[in-house]
Write a protein that holds these residues in place. Sequence first.
Motif, short mmCIF file in Angstrom:
data_model
loop_
_atom_site.label_atom_id
_atom_site.label_comp_id
_atom_site.label_asym_id
_atom_site.label_seq_id
_atom_site.Cartn_x
_atom_site.Cartn_y
_atom_site.Cartn_z
N PRO A 5 10.03 10.35 -2.33
CA PRO A 5 11.43 10.29 -1.87
C PRO A 5 12.08 9.00 -2.36
O PRO A 5 11.44 7.95 -2.38
CB PRO A 5 11.31 10.33 -0.35
CG PRO A 5 9.91 9.97 -0.04
CD PRO A 5 9.08 10.24 -1.24
N GLU A 6 13.33 9.09 -2.76
CA GLU A 6 14.04 7.91 -3.28
C GLU A 6 14.52 6.98 -2.17
O GLU A 6 14.71 5.79 -2.39
CB GLU A 6 15.21 8.36 -4.15
CG GLU A 6 14.73 9.11 -5.40
CD GLU A 6 15.85 9.76 -6.17
OE1 GLU A 6 17.05 9.55 -5.85
OE2 GLU A 6 15.55 10.49 -7.12
N SER A 7 14.72 7.54 -0.97
CA SER A 7 15.17 6.74 0.18
C SER A 7 14.84 7.52 1.45
O SER A 7 14.33 8.63 1.39
CB SER A 7 16.67 6.45 0.08
OG SER A 7 17.39 7.66 0.08
N PRO A 25 12.81 5.55 7.54
CA PRO A 25 13.47 4.35 7.02
C PRO A 25 12.52 3.16 7.02
O PRO A 25 11.52 3.15 7.72
CB PRO A 25 14.64 4.13 7.98
CG PRO A 25 14.30 4.89 9.20
CD PRO A 25 13.34 5.97 8.81
N VAL A 26 12.87 2.17 6.23
CA VAL A 26 12.04 0.97 6.11
C VAL A 26 12.00 0.19 7.37
O VAL A 26 12.56 0.03 8.25
CB VAL A 26 12.55 0.05 4.97
CG1 VAL A 26 11.76 -1.24 4.88
CG2 VAL A 26 12.52 0.79 3.68
N PRO A 74 5.89 7.65 5.29
CA PRO A 74 6.35 6.28 5.56
C PRO A 74 7.06 5.69 4.35
O PRO A 74 7.03 6.27 3.26
CB PRO A 74 5.05 5.54 5.86
CG PRO A 74 4.02 6.29 5.08
CD PRO A 74 4.46 7.73 5.10
N PRO A 75 7.69 4.53 4.52
CA PRO A 75 8.33 3.88 3.37
C PRO A 75 7.31 3.70 2.24
O PRO A 75 6.14 3.41 2.49
CB PRO A 75 8.76 2.52 3.92
CG PRO A 75 8.85 2.71 5.40
CD PRO A 75 7.83 3.75 5.74
N SER A 76 7.74 3.86 1.03
CA SER A 76 6.89 3.77 -0.17
C SER A 76 5.78 4.80 -0.18
O SER A 76 4.76 4.61 -0.83
CB SER A 76 6.29 2.36 -0.30
OG SER A 76 7.29 1.40 -0.34
N GLY A 77 5.95 5.89 0.55
CA GLY A 77 4.93 6.93 0.58
C GLY A 77 5.16 7.97 -0.50
O GLY A 77 6.19 7.99 -1.16
N ARG A 116 0.85 -1.18 0.00
CA ARG A 116 0.00 0.00 0.00
C ARG A 116 0.88 1.23 0.00
O ARG A 116 1.84 1.32 0.76
CB ARG A 116 -0.90 0.02 1.22
CG ARG A 116 -1.95 -1.06 1.16
CD ARG A 116 -2.93 -0.87 2.26
NE ARG A 116 -4.02 -1.77 2.00
CZ ARG A 116 -5.28 -1.44 2.09
NH1 ARG A 116 -5.62 -0.25 2.49
NH2 ARG A 116 -6.22 -2.30 1.83
N VAL A 117 0.55 2.15 -0.86
CA VAL A 117 1.29 3.41 -0.92
C VAL A 117 0.48 4.45 -0.18
O VAL A 117 -0.66 4.73 -0.55
CB VAL A 117 1.53 3.84 -2.39
CG1 VAL A 117 2.19 5.19 -2.44
CG2 VAL A 117 2.35 2.80 -3.12
#
Length: 151
Positions: free
Chosen positions: A116-118, A150-151, A62-65, A44-45
């Motif tokens: 964001p890329e990371s 971070p993840v 959040p991650p993948s946001g 989920r994005v």
Amino acid sequence: MKKTLFTGTICCVLILAAIVLAGCTENTSSSKAEPTIPASTVTRVQTLFANSTSNGTTLTVPPSGRVIVRLNENPTTGFSWNATVSKGLSIVSDSFYPPNSTIIGAGGYHEWTLVPESAGTYTFNAVYIRPWEGQSPTSETFSLIIEATPV
């Protein structure tokens, strides 16, 4: 006359029977169910939204946001948003949406989708200017800090 009526009645009954029987057929071929996707594999994005009231704030993604920034814009006046992002923040969509109005000169809005890329801290800045005039001390500005966890 009786023969014509009888023939017409028989034709109607046969047509009606064919229609009813067509709806009562069953597909005997083996049908395969749709495959289910395990919940653990669904990503989920999360999308966060920002507008003019978000100016100067920090959003935590959040991650993948992703972040969608939407600002009012009226290019009929010559003004448009000039946006920049810091390294590591990608603009994956940059679009102007015209007004939902027939009024001449009505403004619409500009929308950017940022990813964001990371993990890290990034900035999105925009200035509302007439490109041929450039930025002045009275130019309207918008800034947003995006913290990618971070993840």
